[in-house]
Design a protein around this motif. Structure first.
Motif, PDB file in Angstrom:
ATOM      1  N   ASP A 162       0.837  -1.197   0.000  1.00  0.00           N
ATOM      2  CA  ASP A 162       0.000   0.000   0.000  1.00  0.00           C
ATOM      3  C   ASP A 162       0.875   1.251   0.000  1.00  0.00           C
ATOM      4  OD1 ASP A 162      -2.255  -1.534   0.093  1.00  0.00           O
ATOM      5  OD2 ASP A 162      -2.650  -1.213   2.220  1.00  0.00           O
ATOM      6  N   CYS A 163       0.416   2.269  -0.695  1.00  0.00           N
ATOM      7  CA  CYS A 163       1.090   3.568  -0.703  1.00  0.00           C
ATOM      8  C   CYS A 163       0.523   4.380   0.467  1.00  0.00           C
ATOM      9  CB  CYS A 163       0.824   4.279  -2.024  1.00  0.00           C
ATOM     10  SG  CYS A 163       1.650   5.869  -2.156  1.00  0.00           S
ATOM     11  N   ILE A 164       1.416   4.960   1.263  1.00  0.00           N
ATOM     12  CA  ILE A 164       0.971   5.717   2.439  1.00  0.00           C
ATOM     13  C   ILE A 164       1.516   7.132   2.405  1.00  0.00           C
ATOM     14  CG2 ILE A 164       0.806   3.646   3.874  1.00  0.00           C
ATOM     15  CD1 ILE A 164       3.401   4.672   5.261  1.00  0.00           C
ATOM     16  N   LEU A 165       0.857   7.995   3.135  1.00  0.00           N
ATOM     17  CA  LEU A 165       1.313   9.351   3.388  1.00  0.00           C
ATOM     18  C   LEU A 165       1.546   9.456   4.885  1.00  0.00           C
ATOM     19  CD1 LEU A 165       1.762  12.348   2.549  1.00  0.00           C
ATOM     20  CD2 LEU A 165      -0.667  12.686   3.013  1.00  0.00           C
ATOM     21  N   THR A 166       2.754   9.838   5.290  1.00  0.00           N
ATOM     22  CA  THR A 166       3.050   9.953   6.715  1.00  0.00           C
ATOM     23  C   THR A 166       2.569  11.300   7.241  1.00  0.00           C
ATOM     24  OG1 THR A 166       5.237  10.893   6.362  1.00  0.00           O
ATOM     25  CG2 THR A 166       5.081   8.489   6.436  1.00  0.00           C
ATOM     26  N   SER A 167       2.538  11.418   8.551  1.00  0.00           N
ATOM     27  CA  SER A 167       2.103  12.673   9.162  1.00  0.00           C
ATOM     28  C   SER A 167       3.103  13.798   8.901  1.00  0.00           C
ATOM     29  CB  SER A 167       1.893  12.490  10.663  1.00  0.00           C
ATOM     30  OG  SER A 167       3.099  12.047  11.262  1.00  0.00           O
ATOM     31  N   SER A 168       4.318  13.456   8.517  1.00  0.00           N
ATOM     32  CA  SER A 168       5.313  14.484   8.199  1.00  0.00           C
ATOM     33  C   SER A 168       5.317  14.857   6.725  1.00  0.00           C
ATOM     34  CB  SER A 168       6.711  14.019   8.619  1.00  0.00           C
ATOM     35  OG  SER A 168       7.031  12.811   7.969  1.00  0.00           O
ATOM     36  N   GLY A 169       4.477  14.197   5.913  1.00  0.00           N
ATOM     37  CA  GLY A 169       4.320  14.585   4.519  1.00  0.00           C
ATOM     38  C   GLY A 169       5.086  13.749   3.511  1.00  0.00           C
ATOM     39  N   PHE A 170       5.678  12.644   3.931  1.00  0.00           N
ATOM     40  CA  PHE A 170       6.417  11.784   3.014  1.00  0.00           C
ATOM     41  C   PHE A 170       5.512  10.681   2.472  1.00  0.00           C
ATOM     42  CE2 PHE A 170       9.871  13.346   5.771  1.00  0.00           C
ATOM     43  CZ  PHE A 170      10.672  13.911   4.801  1.00  0.00           C
ATOM     44  N   TYR A 171       5.660  10.398   1.175  1.00  0.00           N
ATOM     45  CA  TYR A 171       4.951   9.282   0.559  1.00  0.00           C
ATOM     46  C   TYR A 171       5.881   8.080   0.529  1.00  0.00           C
ATOM     47  CZ  TYR A 171       1.253  12.354  -1.091  1.00  0.00           C
ATOM     48  OH  TYR A 171       0.206  13.234  -1.160  1.00  0.00           O
ATOM     49  N   THR A 215       4.495  -1.350  14.302  1.00  0.00           N
ATOM     50  CA  THR A 215       5.442  -0.669  13.416  1.00  0.00           C
ATOM     51  C   THR A 215       5.300  -1.175  11.984  1.00  0.00           C
ATOM     52  OG1 THR A 215       7.179  -2.271  13.895  1.00  0.00           O
ATOM     53  CG2 THR A 215       7.167  -0.263  15.218  1.00  0.00           C
ATOM     54  N   VAL A 216       5.720  -0.356  11.063  1.00  0.00           N
ATOM     55  CA  VAL A 216       5.759  -0.734   9.649  1.00  0.00           C
ATOM     56  C   VAL A 216       7.117  -0.310   9.097  1.00  0.00           C
ATOM     57  CG1 VAL A 216       3.280  -0.572   9.225  1.00  0.00           C
ATOM     58  CG2 VAL A 216       4.686   1.429   8.922  1.00  0.00           C
ATOM     59  N   ILE A 217       7.572  -1.015   8.089  1.00  0.00           N
ATOM     60  CA  ILE A 217       8.788  -0.614   7.388  1.00  0.00           C
ATOM     61  C   ILE A 217       8.342  -0.034   6.061  1.00  0.00           C
ATOM     62  CG2 ILE A 217      10.951  -1.364   6.358  1.00  0.00           C
ATOM     63  CD1 ILE A 217      11.107  -3.488   8.530  1.00  0.00           C
ATOM     64  N   VAL A 218       8.756   1.206   5.816  1.00  0.00           N
ATOM     65  CA  VAL A 218       8.302   1.949   4.648  1.00  0.00           C
ATOM     66  C   VAL A 218       9.499   2.254   3.752  1.00  0.00           C
ATOM     67  CG1 VAL A 218       7.094   4.018   3.867  1.00  0.00           C
ATOM     68  CG2 VAL A 218       6.471   2.969   6.032  1.00  0.00           C
ATOM     69  N   GLU A 219       9.294   2.076   2.455  1.00  0.00           N
ATOM     70  CA  GLU A 219      10.320   2.388   1.465  1.00  0.00           C
ATOM     71  C   GLU A 219       9.973   3.731   0.829  1.00  0.00           C
ATOM     72  OE1 GLU A 219      12.081  -0.658  -1.384  1.00  0.00           O
ATOM     73  OE2 GLU A 219      10.570   0.383  -2.581  1.00  0.00           O
ATOM     74  N   PHE A 220      10.917   4.670   0.901  1.00  0.00           N
ATOM     75  CA  PHE A 220      10.681   6.013   0.388  1.00  0.00           C
ATOM     76  C   PHE A 220      11.457   6.227  -0.899  1.00  0.00           C
ATOM     77  CE2 PHE A 220      10.006   6.427   4.963  1.00  0.00           C
ATOM     78  CZ  PHE A 220       8.753   6.998   4.971  1.00  0.00           C
ATOM     79  N   GLY A 221      10.829   6.802  -1.904  1.00  0.00           N
ATOM     80  CA  GLY A 221      11.491   7.172  -3.147  1.00  0.00           C
ATOM     81  C   GLY A 221      11.849   5.971  -4.014  1.00  0.00           C
ATOM     82  N   ASN A 222      12.647   6.224  -5.038  1.00  0.00           N
ATOM     83  CA  ASN A 222      13.061   5.175  -5.966  1.00  0.00           C
ATOM     84  C   ASN A 222      14.240   4.379  -5.451  1.00  0.00           C
ATOM     85  OD1 ASN A 222      11.092   5.959  -7.767  1.00  0.00           O
ATOM     86  ND2 ASN A 222      12.443   7.414  -8.797  1.00  0.00           N
ATOM     87  N   ASN A 223      14.905   4.881  -4.443  1.00  0.00           N
ATOM     88  CA  ASN A 223      16.064   4.211  -3.888  1.00  0.00           C
ATOM     89  C   ASN A 223      15.601   3.036  -3.029  1.00  0.00           C
ATOM     90  OD1 ASN A 223      18.477   3.444  -2.833  1.00  0.00           O
ATOM     91  ND2 ASN A 223      18.974   5.426  -1.922  1.00  0.00           N
TER      92      ASN A 223
END
Length: 106
Positions: free
Chosen positions: A58-67, A77-85
């Protein structure tokens, strides 16, 4: 005799003011419940339902504004991957998730 009548008139007037104050107090509590407490409870239930339906991918939006994309989920807890990296994977609390977009919604 006149003194006794005056005393009972004051007692009746004081009782009327007391009932009026109680009525206003009840009215204020009811107002606060319907306009402050009840909507907050609805929002909390909505957020809990959103977090319970969270799935890997699932794609999420964090409370700090990161997708980001959810990679792994544990209890709180969840592990989230940010960006193309693919190396930018950050563990975070579920409570920091503000919005969820399902992967199959496309």
């Amino acid at each position: 005799m006149g003194i006794l009548l005056d005393g009972s008139a004051e007692a009746a007037a004081t009782g009327g003011i007391g009932i009026g104050m109680i009525l206003w107090l009840v009215l204020i509590v009811v107002f606060m419940y319907f306009f402050m407490i009840r909507p907050q409870k609805k929002e909390q239930k909505k957020m809990a339902a959103m977090l319970s339906s969270l799935e890997v991918g699932d794609c999420i939006l964090t409370s700090s504004g990161f997708y980001g994309i959810v990679i792994d989920i544990t209890d709180d807890t969840v592990i989230v991957e940010f960006g193309n990296n693919k190396n930018c994977r950050i563990p975070m609390q579920k409570s920091a998730i503000a919005q969820v977009e399902k992967a199959d919604a496309e």
